[in-house]
Structures are given as structure tokens and as C-alpha cells.
Design an enzyme around this catalytic site. Structure first.
Site, PDB file in Angstrom:
ATOM      1  N   HIS A 128      -9.162  13.431 -28.132  1.00 53.47           N
ATOM      2  CA  HIS A 128      -9.918  14.126 -27.097  1.00 53.47           C
ATOM      3  C   HIS A 128      -8.975  14.714 -26.044  1.00 53.47           C
ATOM      4  O   HIS A 128      -9.129  15.872 -25.638  1.00 53.47           O
ATOM      5  CB  HIS A 128     -10.919  13.179 -26.425  1.00 53.47           C
ATOM      6  CG  HIS A 128     -12.177  12.967 -27.194  1.00 53.47           C
ATOM      7  ND1 HIS A 128     -12.194  12.390 -28.445  1.00 53.47           N
ATOM      8  CD2 HIS A 128     -13.482  13.269 -26.890  1.00 53.47           C
ATOM      9  CE1 HIS A 128     -13.449  12.323 -28.876  1.00 53.47           C
ATOM     10  NE2 HIS A 128     -14.239  12.868 -27.971  1.00 53.47           N
ATOM     11  N   HIS A 147      -9.572   4.099 -25.550  1.00 49.60           N
ATOM     12  CA  HIS A 147      -8.143   4.402 -25.508  1.00 49.60           C
ATOM     13  C   HIS A 147      -7.454   3.604 -24.411  1.00 49.60           C
ATOM     14  O   HIS A 147      -8.070   3.299 -23.381  1.00 49.60           O
ATOM     15  CB  HIS A 147      -7.899   5.888 -25.238  1.00 49.60           C
ATOM     16  CG  HIS A 147      -8.128   6.770 -26.428  1.00 49.60           C
ATOM     17  ND1 HIS A 147      -7.367   6.700 -27.576  1.00 49.60           N
ATOM     18  CD2 HIS A 147      -9.030   7.761 -26.649  1.00 49.60           C
ATOM     19  CE1 HIS A 147      -7.793   7.591 -28.447  1.00 49.60           C
ATOM     20  NE2 HIS A 147      -8.806   8.240 -27.911  1.00 49.60           N
TER      21      HIS A 147
END
EC number: 3.1.3.9
Length: 358
Positions: A118, A177
């Protein structure tokens, strides 16, 4: 290693801090995670920019596809864990007192975590958009225009970094993440985008070149996967971990697996090549109507509306290979629609209207 465990444990502390102290911004952070979704490149950013500037639109697809391909290879090389499963399996915490990280419907990504796809996708496509916008103002020569260019430069790059930081924080907040993974993703995306600033050949690439590029990317990725599998290294090691530790099995989506992203991107690149080298593109986007503002606005509106309809097309997931084939076809149809089908229909409509008026 001890250093990596320390990096992960510090990352967990940051995630806990965000989830505790930024709870009021949960909806905004979830929204920013969606903003950073690489799929928005094909359904939102590309349709807008291609009709405004075909050079920028074409570059955007190439940057997104090559960037995501590098992201996949890096993920396979780096073997990065994701926070939501790492805290469950690490032995760093005493007496099995692992921290509790909250999960969300978009947490359970199934691929490895480093670097962040992303963050990488967001930084590379926004880098292309900002540099494209600034290229219009850099030509201004008089003193007032130069001052305006500097102000525009400061404003656009400020927006760029605000968006990147927001996307990074959102990905860390949802525990998908670690902080170092999103930072790595941002700078890797910028490097890929900058490389394509000096690659003008993509603007004149033939359909054969698109097909050759697709085959190279697919064969290299598949060959890399099979070679390591022969060495008893499973590059899909992260999928069982995601399924095991995801709080809700319904949040596991085959669309987040490594090969799903590869197939999606190869389909998009093939669709772009097919569209740009089609007769419909030559007739509509290179004719006299293409210079009209009304033509471009109609193409943008029609493209965005049509692509939103693709969201209602649900690909069956019960057979993995069928899913990949249909995903490729759907991804190829999106740029083909923007580049050829919609402009050709708008061109034909305007031509018919002009004949009636005459």
C-alpha cells in the site's frame, strides 16, 4: 535474529500506542488505508489522468505494475512478518504474555509484510501525479510565475507527504505492517517512479512489447517461486499464518495473496497495451474530438462510472486457478475500457450529434 525481534517489538509498542491513543481517528485511518490501496490506481487515478494527459496515464500504469512486481519479489526475498501474527508466534515475550493487537476487516493480508504494498503503490503513483502537475508550472518564466511555481511546488509536495504519512500510519494502526515496512515501501515506490521519469520508450511501446513484458514478469516471478520451492523454501509461508491468526476467517481474502496481485497487474498492463494499440484508440483519442474539453470530461465521467460497475462483478473464489484467469480478464478490461471503449463510444456519440445539428 535479535535485532529483528527488537525492531518488531518496538513496532508493536508503536501499534499499541496508535490503537490506544488514536481510537477517535479510527474511521479516518481506515479510510486512508483504502486510499493507499493499489487497486485505486486502476479504478480512479488512471481514468482521471489518462483523459487529461495520455503520457501521464500510461506512465502511471507502468509504474504501478512494475512497482507492485518489485514489491512481490522483495516480499519473497525479505520474508517480512506482519504484526497481527508475529505477536502470536514470537518467543520474545515472557510467560506467553504476548501483547493484544486489535484486528480489523482489512488487517488480514495474506502475503509477507515487507515492504508495504500500500505504501509503495501510494508513493509511486502520487509521485507521478505531483511531478506531472509541476511539469506544467516549471515552464513559467516571468518573476510572478516563478514565485507561483515555488508555492505550487511546496503545496503539492506537502500534500504528497501528508498522504504518504497518513497511509503509513493507517497501515501500522490496523496491525498489518510494522513501521519499518511502510517506510521501506514509501522510498521504494519513489525510486521506481523516479526511474520511469527517464524511460520515455514506454510511450511508444507496441502490443508485442507489452506482451513480451508481461511474459517476462510472469515467467521470472513463477520461475523464482518454483526454483525456491525445489530448494524446499515455501514462498507462500505467510498464507497459513494469516489463516491461523486472523480474528475472523471471513476477513481472509484470496485477492490479497501474492499471485493474485501479480495476475491483477499483468492483466492491467496487457489491457493498456491492447487499448493503446487498438483501432478504436486511434480513431477516438487521436482525432479532432480528442482536443475538445467536452470530449475529455465526458470520457472521464463515463470511465469512472463504468469502472465502478466492475466492482459489482464478483469473481468466484472456490477454484483458485479459475479465480486467477477471471481476475486477469477483469483487470485487462478496466484499462481497455478507459483507453479504447469509452473514448470510442463518446467519439461516436459526438460525431452523430454533430451530423444531426448540421
Amino acid at each position: 535474529s535479535i535485532k529483528m525481534d527488537l525492531l518488531h517489538s518496538n513496532g508493536v509498542l508503536i501499534i499499541q500506542h496508535l490503537q490506544r491513543d488514536y481510537r477517535a481517528y479510527q474511521d479516518f485511518l481506515n479510510f486512508m488505508s483504502h486510499v493507499g490501496d493499489p487497486r485505486n490506481i486502476f479504478s480512479i487515478y488512471f481514468p482521471l489522468w489518462f483523459q487529461l494527459n495520455q503520457v501521464v496515464g500510461t506512465k502511471m500504469i507502468w509504474v504501478a505494475v512494475i512497482g507492485d512486481w518489485f514489491n512481490l519479489i522483495f516480499k519473497w526475498i525479505l520474508f517480512g512478518h506482519r504484526p497481527y501474527w508475529w505477536v502470536q508466534e514470537t518467543m520474545i515475550y515472557p510467560n506467553q504474555s504476548s501483547p493484544c493487537l486489535e484486528q480489523f476487516p482489512i488487517t488480514c493480508e495474506t502475503g509477507p509484510g515487507s515492504p508495504s504494498g500500500h505504501a509503495m503503490g501510494s508513493s509511486c503513483v502520487w509521485y507521478v501525479m505531483v511531478t506531472a502537475a509541476l511539469s506544467y508550472t516549471v515552464r513559467w518564466k516571468d518573476k510572478l510565475a516563478v514565485t507561483l511555481h515555488r508555492l505550487t511546488w511546496s503545496f503539492l509536495w506537502s500534500i504528497f507527504w501528508i498522504i504518504q504519512i497518513s497511509v503509513c500510519i493507517s497501515r501500522v494502526f490496523i496491525a498489518t505492517h510494522f513501521p519499518h515496512q511502510v517506510i521501506l515501501g514509501v522510498f521504494a515506490g519513489i525510486l521506481v517512479a523516479e526511474a520511469f521519469e527517464h524511460t520515455p520508450a514506454i510511450q511508444t511501446a507496441s502490443l508485442r512489447m507489452y506482451i513480451k513484458t508481461n511474459l517476462f514478469l510472469f515467467i521470472f516471478a513463477l520461475g523464482f517461486y518454483l526454483s525456491l520451492k525445489l530448494l524446499d523454501i515455501d514462498l507462500l509461508w505467510s498464507v497459513p499464518k494469516a489463516k491461523k491468526w486472523c480474528a475472523n476467517p471471513d476477513w481472509i481474502n484470496i485477492d490479497t495473496t501474492p499471485f493474485a496481485g501479480l495476475v491483477r497487474n499483468l492483466g492491467a498492463l496487457f489491457g493498456l497495451g491492447l487499448g493503446i494499440n487498438s483501432e478504436m484508440f486511434s480513431t477516438s483519442c487521436k482525432g479532432k474530438n480528442s482536443r475538445k474539453l467536452s470530449f475529455r470530461i465526458l470520457c472521464i465521467a463515463a470511465s469512472l462510472a463504468t469502472l465502478q460497475l466492475y466492482n459489482f462483478v464478483k469473481i468466484p473464489t472456490h477454484t483458485e486457478y479459475l479465480f486467477y484467469i477471471l481476475s486477469f480478464c477483469k483487470s485487462a478490461a478496466m484499462p481497455l475500457t478507459v483507453v479504447a471503449l469509452v473514448p470510442y463510444c463518446v467519439h461516436s456519440l459526438m460525431k452523430t450529434t454533430e451530423k444531426k445539428l448540421n
